[in-house]
Write a protein that holds these residues in place. Structure first.
Motif, PDB file in Angstrom:
ATOM      1  N   LEU A  72       7.882   0.068   0.737  1.00 27.00           N
ATOM      2  CA  LEU A  72       7.833   1.442   0.230  1.00 27.00           C
ATOM      3  C   LEU A  72       9.015   2.234   0.794  1.00 27.00           C
ATOM      4  O   LEU A  72       9.505   1.937   1.874  1.00 27.00           O
ATOM      5  CB  LEU A  72       6.526   2.131   0.650  1.00 27.00           C
ATOM      6  N   ASP A  76       7.498   8.022  -0.625  1.00 28.26           N
ATOM      7  CA  ASP A  76       6.556   7.415  -1.567  1.00 28.26           C
ATOM      8  C   ASP A  76       5.152   7.923  -1.289  1.00 28.26           C
ATOM      9  O   ASP A  76       4.801   8.258  -0.147  1.00 28.26           O
ATOM     10  CB  ASP A  76       6.582   5.876  -1.454  1.00 28.26           C
ATOM     11  N   TYR A 100       5.723   8.604   4.547  1.00 30.49           N
ATOM     12  CA  TYR A 100       5.196   8.703   3.189  1.00 30.49           C
ATOM     13  C   TYR A 100       4.384   9.994   3.006  1.00 30.49           C
ATOM     14  O   TYR A 100       4.262  10.799   3.925  1.00 30.49           O
ATOM     15  CB  TYR A 100       4.339   7.471   2.860  1.00 30.49           C
ATOM     16  N   GLY A 122       2.154   9.232  -8.865  1.00 30.26           N
ATOM     17  CA  GLY A 122       3.051   8.077  -8.739  1.00 30.26           C
ATOM     18  C   GLY A 122       2.745   7.244  -7.508  1.00 30.26           C
ATOM     19  O   GLY A 122       3.626   6.592  -6.940  1.00 30.26           O
ATOM     20  N   ARG A 124       2.049   4.442  -5.009  1.00 26.87           N
ATOM     21  CA  ARG A 124       2.357   3.006  -5.057  1.00 26.87           C
ATOM     22  C   ARG A 124       1.375   2.175  -4.238  1.00 26.87           C
ATOM     23  O   ARG A 124       1.348   0.952  -4.331  1.00 26.87           O
ATOM     24  CB  ARG A 124       3.782   2.768  -4.541  1.00 26.87           C
ATOM     25  N   ALA A 125       0.589   2.840  -3.409  1.00 26.32           N
ATOM     26  CA  ALA A 125      -0.395   2.125  -2.592  1.00 26.32           C
ATOM     27  C   ALA A 125      -1.620   3.014  -2.443  1.00 26.32           C
ATOM     28  O   ALA A 125      -1.551   4.234  -2.618  1.00 26.32           O
ATOM     29  CB  ALA A 125       0.197   1.791  -1.218  1.00 26.32           C
ATOM     30  N   PRO A 144       0.597   3.133 -11.212  1.00 24.97           N
ATOM     31  CA  PRO A 144       1.722   2.504 -10.505  1.00 24.97           C
ATOM     32  C   PRO A 144       1.317   1.816  -9.199  1.00 24.97           C
ATOM     33  O   PRO A 144       2.172   1.315  -8.479  1.00 24.97           O
ATOM     34  CB  PRO A 144       2.668   3.677 -10.215  1.00 24.97           C
ATOM     35  N   VAL A 145       0.014   1.795  -8.877  1.00 27.83           N
ATOM     36  CA  VAL A 145      -0.429   1.225  -7.599  1.00 27.83           C
ATOM     37  C   VAL A 145      -0.165  -0.282  -7.561  1.00 27.83           C
ATOM     38  O   VAL A 145      -0.616  -1.029  -8.425  1.00 27.83           O
ATOM     39  CB  VAL A 145      -1.930   1.507  -7.362  1.00 27.83           C
ATOM     40  N   GLN A 146       0.561  -0.701  -6.522  1.00 28.01           N
ATOM     41  CA  GLN A 146       0.887  -2.127  -6.353  1.00 28.01           C
ATOM     42  C   GLN A 146       0.195  -2.737  -5.135  1.00 28.01           C
ATOM     43  O   GLN A 146       0.114  -3.949  -5.014  1.00 28.01           O
ATOM     44  CB  GLN A 146       2.410  -2.280  -6.180  1.00 28.01           C
ATOM     45  N   HIS A 147      -0.257  -1.898  -4.216  1.00 25.44           N
ATOM     46  CA  HIS A 147      -0.818  -2.401  -2.954  1.00 25.44           C
ATOM     47  C   HIS A 147      -2.146  -1.709  -2.658  1.00 25.44           C
ATOM     48  O   HIS A 147      -2.239  -0.487  -2.730  1.00 25.44           O
ATOM     49  CB  HIS A 147       0.152  -2.137  -1.802  1.00 25.44           C
TER      50      HIS A 147
END
Length: 560
Positions: A72, A76, A100, A122, A124-125, A144-147
């Motif tokens: 990240l 973020d 973050y 937005g 990401r986690a 948009p969450v990847q983790h």
């Protein structure tokens, strides 16, 4: 005109007119000072387990290092979706220390509400407790969450007690619906990995974003109030200065202790419980489910505590509970009422039963949140929202934006101070609607000021409904309900409710004559968290409208 800040004459002795938010360059500086200074003190008490500042420090460093290892970038957004559990403050400290932005999420959100917030921010986690993982599963592919870092109720309680608590939560109380998040990493696993990783310390400035706090603002679309590090730091220091006249009465050698029954995702608890306790080296009693009043009172009966921020609903529920007297309330120094209006009958009962008056305050997500409060030395309930707190200016504006200067005249409350947000996340148009040229935030609440500088709310400019301290925007309720099969059109309004202050009433014009109120309520239950759902559904043949077709909610509120 109010340039002389007439309200300063009503301040208790020793409360400064202003505070210096520049003492810390960021919330990280504030937290790390406390981690070092109060390392051996208890920071959090949860389900009979005490967790020290040192442990919170170490665990948040490990989680911060783990989050950085995911690739990240500074700034973020990382969402946090948990009730009041010890992992919450660890996650918040980790996110901020890693550079973050915290996105506070109501854990009771439906998949529709969660998807909007994750997409809009937005993020990401996300750090989420397993009880709500099924909701995330339904919408994660559209975000948009990847983790995903997945916590459990018993994570921080030790192996034996933690295993038992998780068994009860999952198998006995059945509070964890089935879910599939195959790529999720457990909270404990993330800590374990992070302990072996370096923590890079990004430079964090007062103007970096600390929190996106979602609110409806002036319209129904949920949007993020951008709270900078300096905004939240300022509000912590303002709150500390305001409470000082009574908190200094805590006996020497007794750790200042606050009850955290308000949800930490709500900015009131985030700032006035978690961050303020951090600043003062206090202990926070974490209450995971404030609706379970017997459990709340059972927990409180084990502690000595001095500070209790709450909403009117909770004060009322506790004061009327048969177990109320199992708790020792005699050490309580300050009861702060916020989020919704405190009613005189509840204030009277609370004072009779505890000897500690409720100091009603006022604020919004956009003001981090505290803007005004009654003096903590008050001995009686005033029925006002008090006076602006240190460093805060408030004035009343007429419909043309001019300051109201006649005492007793109504106007929209406008607020200026170091705690006022930078604006709405990626919504310059919405920001422009609420900020004046001279830096005041227009609250949407209509108030009046007396000659001593005490403000009182008399009306609401916007159509917002206030349910137990939570904002409900009619547009959102109408958008969901109008998608229910059989509804032609509808309008949502607030109606008085003894328990929650206001409740949502939905007035509906049917397309399908067979449509029932129960069907509409069931549909709303699937798509909106509980406090937004209509408690009352009324059917009509038509809705009152302006000549251009705009629904007149005010006419529905004031039927002739």
């Amino acid at each position: 005109m109010t340039p002389d800040r007439v309200w300063l004459n009503s301040y208790p002795a020793g409360v400064p007119a202003d505070i210096d938010p520049g003492q810390y360059s960021s919330l990280v500086g504030l937290m790390e000072e406390s981690f070092a200074r109060y390392a051996d003190r208890t920071a959090y008490s949860f389900m009979g387990k005490d967790i020290t500042y040192r442990r919170t420090d170490e665990e948040s460093q490990a989680l911060a290092a783990y989050l950085q290892s995911l690739g990240l970038s500074k700034g973020d957004r990382v969402a946090v979706m948990m009730p009041n559990v010890p992992q919450y403050p660890v996650a918040v400290a980790a996110i901020l220390r890693a550079g973050y932005v915290v996105v506070n999420v109501n854990p009771l959100y439906t998949a529709r509400e969660l998807e909007h917030q994750l997409k809009d921010s937005g993020a990401r986690a996300i750090v989420i407790i397993e009880n709500f993982a099924a909701t995330l599963e339904k919408c994660i592919a559209q975000t948009p969450v990847q983790h995903v870092v997945l916590a459990t109720m018993g994570d921080r309680l030790g192996w034996l007690k933690g295993t038992l608590v998780n068994y009860v939560v999952r198998k006995v109380k059945k509070l964890v619906p089935e879910f599939q998040l195959p790529d999720a990493v457990s909270f404990n696993q993330a800590l374990s990995r992070g302990r072996h990783l370096p923590l890079r310390r990004p430079e964090i400035t007062p103007d970096d974003i600390a929190v996106l706090q979602y609110t409806g603002g002036t319209t129904g679309v949920s949007k993020g109030a951008v709270l900078l590090h300096r905004n939240v730091v300022a509000n912590v220091l303002q709150s500390e200065a305001w409470n000082e006249p009574v908190m200094k009465r805590v006996p020497a050698g007794e750790q200042p202790t606050s009850v955290c029954a308000l949800p930490l995702y709500h900015i009131f608890a985030f700032t006035v419980n978690m961050m303020l306790s951090m600043r003062t080296g206090g202990k926070t009693i974490l209450i995971p489910n404030p609706r379970d009043l017997p459990a709340v009172l059972k927990e409180l009966s084990k502690h000595t505590f001095h500070s209790f921020p709450a909403v009117n609903t909770l004060f009322n529920g506790l004061a009327n509970h048969p177990d109320f007297n199992t708790v020792n309330w005699s050490n309580l120094k300050v009861s702060v009422g916020g989020g919704m209006a405190v009613t005189p009958n509840v204030a009277k009962l609370w004072l009779e039963k505890t000897g500690c008056p409720i100091c009603e305050g006022y604020g919004l997500s956009e003001t981090s949140p505290s803007a005004s409060c009654n003096p903590t030395t008050s001995t009686e309930f005033t029925g006002t929202i008090g006076v602006p707190i240190p460093g805060t200016w408030m004035k009343l504006l007429d419909d043309d934006g001019h300051e109201v200067t006649t005492p007793g005249q109504h106007g929209e409350i406008a607020i200026k101070g170091p705690q006022v947000m930078a604006g709405y996340w990626q919504r310059p148009d919405e920001t422009a609607k609420v900020m004046t040229a001279d830096g005041y935030f227009k609250s949407g609440d209509v108030g009046v000021m007396d000659e001593r500088g005490f403000f009182k709310i008399v009306d609401r400019k916007k159509d917002m409904i206030l349910v137990s301290g939570f904002n409900v925007y009619p547009n959102e309720v109408e958008e969901v309900a109008s998608a229910c099969p059989g509804v032609l059109e509808c309008a949502a309004i607030g109606v008085p409710d003894e328990k929650t202050g206001e409740a949502v009433k939905l007035v509906v014009v049917k397309k399908d004559p067979a449509l029932t109120a129960e069907q509409i309520q069931a549909y709303c239950r699937e798509n909106m968290t509980a406090y937004k759902q209509p408690r009352v559904v009324e059917f009509r043949d038509e809705l009152p409208k302006t000549p251009v077709g705009k629904i007149l909610r005010r006419e529905l509120r004031n039927p002739t």
